[in-house]
Design a protein around this motif. Structure first.
Motif, PDB file in Angstrom:
ATOM      1  N   LEU A  98      77.925  40.778 -30.755  1.00 33.80           N
ATOM      2  CA  LEU A  98      78.249  40.306 -29.419  1.00 33.80           C
ATOM      3  C   LEU A  98      79.210  41.300 -28.799  1.00 33.80           C
ATOM      4  N   TYR A 133      79.558  40.484 -36.223  1.00 34.68           N
ATOM      5  CA  TYR A 133      80.093  39.284 -36.856  1.00 34.68           C
ATOM      6  C   TYR A 133      79.223  38.885 -38.042  1.00 34.68           C
ATOM      7  N   PRO A 162      87.598  35.803 -33.585  1.00 39.30           N
ATOM      8  CA  PRO A 162      87.083  35.360 -32.286  1.00 39.30           C
ATOM      9  C   PRO A 162      87.616  33.990 -31.901  1.00 39.30           C
ATOM     10  N   VAL A 192      83.870  31.802 -28.267  1.00 41.20           N
ATOM     11  CA  VAL A 192      82.949  32.805 -28.799  1.00 41.20           C
ATOM     12  C   VAL A 192      82.212  32.243 -30.010  1.00 41.20           C
ATOM     13  N   GLN A 193      82.932  31.561 -30.889  1.00 40.50           N
ATOM     14  CA  GLN A 193      82.305  30.989 -32.074  1.00 40.50           C
ATOM     15  C   GLN A 193      81.262  29.939 -31.686  1.00 40.50           C
ATOM     16  N   PHE A 239      79.640  29.772 -28.868  1.00 46.62           N
ATOM     17  CA  PHE A 239      78.537  30.486 -28.241  1.00 46.62           C
ATOM     18  C   PHE A 239      77.588  31.044 -29.299  1.00 46.62           C
ATOM     19  N   LEU A 240      78.120  31.676 -30.347  1.00 42.49           N
ATOM     20  CA  LEU A 240      77.279  32.252 -31.394  1.00 42.49           C
ATOM     21  C   LEU A 240      76.554  31.160 -32.172  1.00 42.49           C
ATOM     22  N   ILE A 297      83.232  34.894 -21.396  1.00 39.25           N
ATOM     23  CA  ILE A 297      83.505  35.696 -22.593  1.00 39.25           C
ATOM     24  C   ILE A 297      83.711  37.156 -22.221  1.00 39.25           C
ATOM     25  N   THR A 334      87.123  37.571 -20.632  1.00 41.37           N
ATOM     26  CA  THR A 334      88.194  37.387 -21.616  1.00 41.37           C
ATOM     27  C   THR A 334      88.326  38.591 -22.538  1.00 41.37           C
ATOM     28  N   GLN A 335      87.191  39.149 -22.975  1.00 43.59           N
ATOM     29  CA  GLN A 335      87.242  40.300 -23.873  1.00 43.59           C
ATOM     30  C   GLN A 335      87.823  41.534 -23.170  1.00 43.59           C
TER      31      GLN A 335
END
Length: 202
Positions: free
Chosen positions: A45, A50, A67, A71-72, A74-75, A193, A196-197
């Motif tokens: 991502l 990951y 993360p 994010v978690q 989302f994955l 996301i 934020t990143q």
């Protein structure tokens, strides 16, 4: 687990529980750019790799990054429900995709306005952060970058600077395959996301 942040922890816990019943072969068939070695999935991502163990969930990043829960979640949602389609070479705004008109007002506040006022007065720092994340510089906007988001799905973020007379503004573009493979809420989360990143990289 004691729930303290309902907005993030409740959905994460829901998908973490569902993850235990996931068929890894089905997930890899739906997402051929994801691999499974018998014990864990490997997926990328925003250029970061990951490793997600199954059936007992844990997540580690190749570079040690931890993360955040969105994010978690989302994955996990991608592994549980995600599909893929090749990119045909065109770009769309959020509004141009299914349900985009209905959700455009909250999307604008959560993604576009947030991006504008987070980065619009700091474009040099924004550019440096985007390049740190592997973004490819674009020629449109006062500053603009393209990212490999997830598998064949790409995103662009374009910024226009603010000054004493005009507020800063932003636009986020998605490859058109997002329209078929991501629900409107997941497209909002993708924008969140990305911002934020970039902010963390600053």
């Amino acid at each position: 687990m004691q729930i303290e942040n309902h907005k993030e922890e409740v959905p994460f816990s829901f998908y973490e529980e569902k993850f235990k019943a996931l068929d890894p072969a089905d997930a890899v068939a739906r997402l051929p750019f994801v691999t499974f070695d018998g014990a864990a999935f490997t997926m990328e991502l925003l250029g970061r790799s990951y490793r997600i163990t199954w059936p007992e969930y844990s997540i580690t990043a190749a570079d040690g990054f931890q993360p955040p829960l969105p994010v978690q979640t989302f994955l996990l949602r991608r592994l549980l429900e995600g599909t893929t389609r090749a990119w045909l070479g065109t770009w769309k705004t959020f509004r141009e995709m299914p349900w985009g008109e209905m959700y455009n007002t909250p999307y604008t506040g959560r993604v576009l306005t947030r991006a504008a006022f987070t980065f619009g007065f700091k474009l040099s720092k924004f550019a440096a952060a985007c390049e740190k994340l592997g973004g490819r510089k674009l020629t449109h906007g006062d500053e603009g970058y393209e990212f490999d988001f997830f598998g064949p799905f790409k995103m662009q973020i374009l910024m226009w600077a603010g000054d004493d007379e005009f507020p800063p503004s932003a636009q986020v573009l998605y490859t058109e395959n997002f329209a078929d493979c991501f629900a409107a809420e997941d497209r909002v989360v993708a924008g969140d996301i990305l911002i934020t990143q970039i902010k963390m990289a600053m």
